[in-house]
Scaffold this motif. Structure first.
Motif, PDB file in Angstrom:
ATOM      1  N   CYS A  84       0.841  -1.194   0.000  1.00 34.60           N
ATOM      2  CA  CYS A  84       0.000   0.000   0.000  1.00 34.60           C
ATOM      3  C   CYS A  84       0.878   1.246   0.000  1.00 34.60           C
ATOM      4  O   CYS A  84       1.879   1.303   0.733  1.00 34.60           O
ATOM      5  N   CYS A 131       0.522   3.921   1.478  1.00 31.35           N
ATOM      6  CA  CYS A 131       0.591   4.568   2.788  1.00 31.35           C
ATOM      7  C   CYS A 131       1.668   3.953   3.680  1.00 31.35           C
ATOM      8  O   CYS A 131       1.915   4.457   4.775  1.00 31.35           O
ATOM      9  N   SER A 179       1.761   1.159   5.324  1.00 31.67           N
ATOM     10  CA  SER A 179       1.285   0.486   6.531  1.00 31.67           C
ATOM     11  C   SER A 179       1.931  -0.878   6.713  1.00 31.67           C
ATOM     12  O   SER A 179       1.917  -1.426   7.807  1.00 31.67           O
ATOM     13  N   SER A 211       0.790  -3.400   4.843  1.00 26.69           N
ATOM     14  CA  SER A 211      -0.234  -4.295   4.294  1.00 26.69           C
ATOM     15  C   SER A 211      -0.340  -4.126   2.783  1.00 26.69           C
ATOM     16  O   SER A 211      -0.014  -3.067   2.253  1.00 26.69           O
ATOM     17  N   CYS A 266      -5.679  -2.819   2.559  1.00 25.83           N
ATOM     18  CA  CYS A 266      -5.463  -1.566   3.295  1.00 25.83           C
ATOM     19  C   CYS A 266      -6.344  -0.470   2.696  1.00 25.83           C
ATOM     20  O   CYS A 266      -7.565  -0.520   2.835  1.00 25.83           O
ATOM     21  N   CYS A 267      -5.761   0.483   2.025  1.00 22.77           N
ATOM     22  CA  CYS A 267      -6.486   1.676   1.575  1.00 22.77           C
ATOM     23  C   CYS A 267      -7.446   1.445   0.415  1.00 22.77           C
ATOM     24  O   CYS A 267      -8.379   2.228   0.247  1.00 22.77           O
ATOM     25  N   GLU A 327      -6.306   8.153  11.932  1.00 22.44           N
ATOM     26  CA  GLU A 327      -5.048   7.813  11.272  1.00 22.44           C
ATOM     27  C   GLU A 327      -5.297   7.043   9.980  1.00 22.44           C
ATOM     28  O   GLU A 327      -4.673   7.323   8.954  1.00 22.44           O
ATOM     29  N   GLN A 328      -6.216   6.101  10.000  1.00 24.49           N
ATOM     30  CA  GLN A 328      -6.470   5.348   8.771  1.00 24.49           C
ATOM     31  C   GLN A 328      -7.075   6.240   7.693  1.00 24.49           C
ATOM     32  O   GLN A 328      -6.773   6.082   6.510  1.00 24.49           O
ATOM     33  N   ARG A 372      -4.139   8.091   6.288  1.00 20.76           N
ATOM     34  CA  ARG A 372      -3.360   7.206   5.414  1.00 20.76           C
ATOM     35  C   ARG A 372      -4.069   7.016   4.069  1.00 20.76           C
ATOM     36  O   ARG A 372      -3.444   7.049   3.017  1.00 20.76           O
ATOM     37  N   SER A 373      -5.374   6.821   4.106  1.00 19.20           N
ATOM     38  CA  SER A 373      -6.113   6.606   2.854  1.00 19.20           C
ATOM     39  C   SER A 373      -6.146   7.881   2.012  1.00 19.20           C
ATOM     40  O   SER A 373      -6.111   7.815   0.785  1.00 19.20           O
TER      41      SER A 373
END
Length: 140
Positions: A17, A19, A21, A23, A28-29, A43-44, A47-48
């Motif tokens: 991803c 971001c 992360s 993952s 993830c995003c 936070e997510q 990140r997205s």
């Protein structure tokens, strides 16, 4: 996923991803950008939104911007490549919170002139209303 411009890199579901992360993009995003789920934390969401900048998902950025501060339109520069995200600090912003802060550094370079590079350092404010997180603005 919203229709990003083909001028942007488009990760596959198994790619890391954007971001960072750790993952795969599909786990993830991608699920947030595609509308299959709402980001569960500030936070997510941050990140997205970073990933949306990286892949040119302008519609997602506008949709996740709080209505009180959202611009009428948003123009992205496809020559700017976002390549690294560091989370420096987070306050609140959990699944049961109503607000949160995320301090981050996002690094970019310009494709036309690789020596043109920089970073965006920001502490972003987020609000959770109706169970959905929204980006508000950069904190003072």
């Amino acid at each position: 996923m919203p229709s990003p411009s083909s001028a942007y890199p488009q990760p596959s579901a198994t790619d890391r991803c954007p971001c960072l992360s750790g993952s795969p993009f599909g786990e993830c995003c991608a699920r947030y950008l595609g509308g299959g789920a709402d980001a569960p934390t500030a936070e997510q969401l941050m990140r997205s939104r970073y990933t949306a900048y990286a892949v040119g998902a302008r519609e997602y950025l506008l949709a996740t911007w709080h209505p009180s501060t959202r611009p009428a339109d948003l123009e992205l520069d496809p020559a700017v490549r976002w390549y690294r995200l560091d989370i420096d600090r987070r306050e609140r912003g959990g699944p049961l919170d109503g607000d949160g802060l995320v301090e981050f550094r996002a690094y970019w370079r310009h494709d036309a002139d690789r020596s043109d590079r920089g970073e965006q350092h920001e502490t972003s404010r987020f609000l959770r209303e109706g169970g959905r997180w929204r980006y508000v603005d950069a904190a003072d």
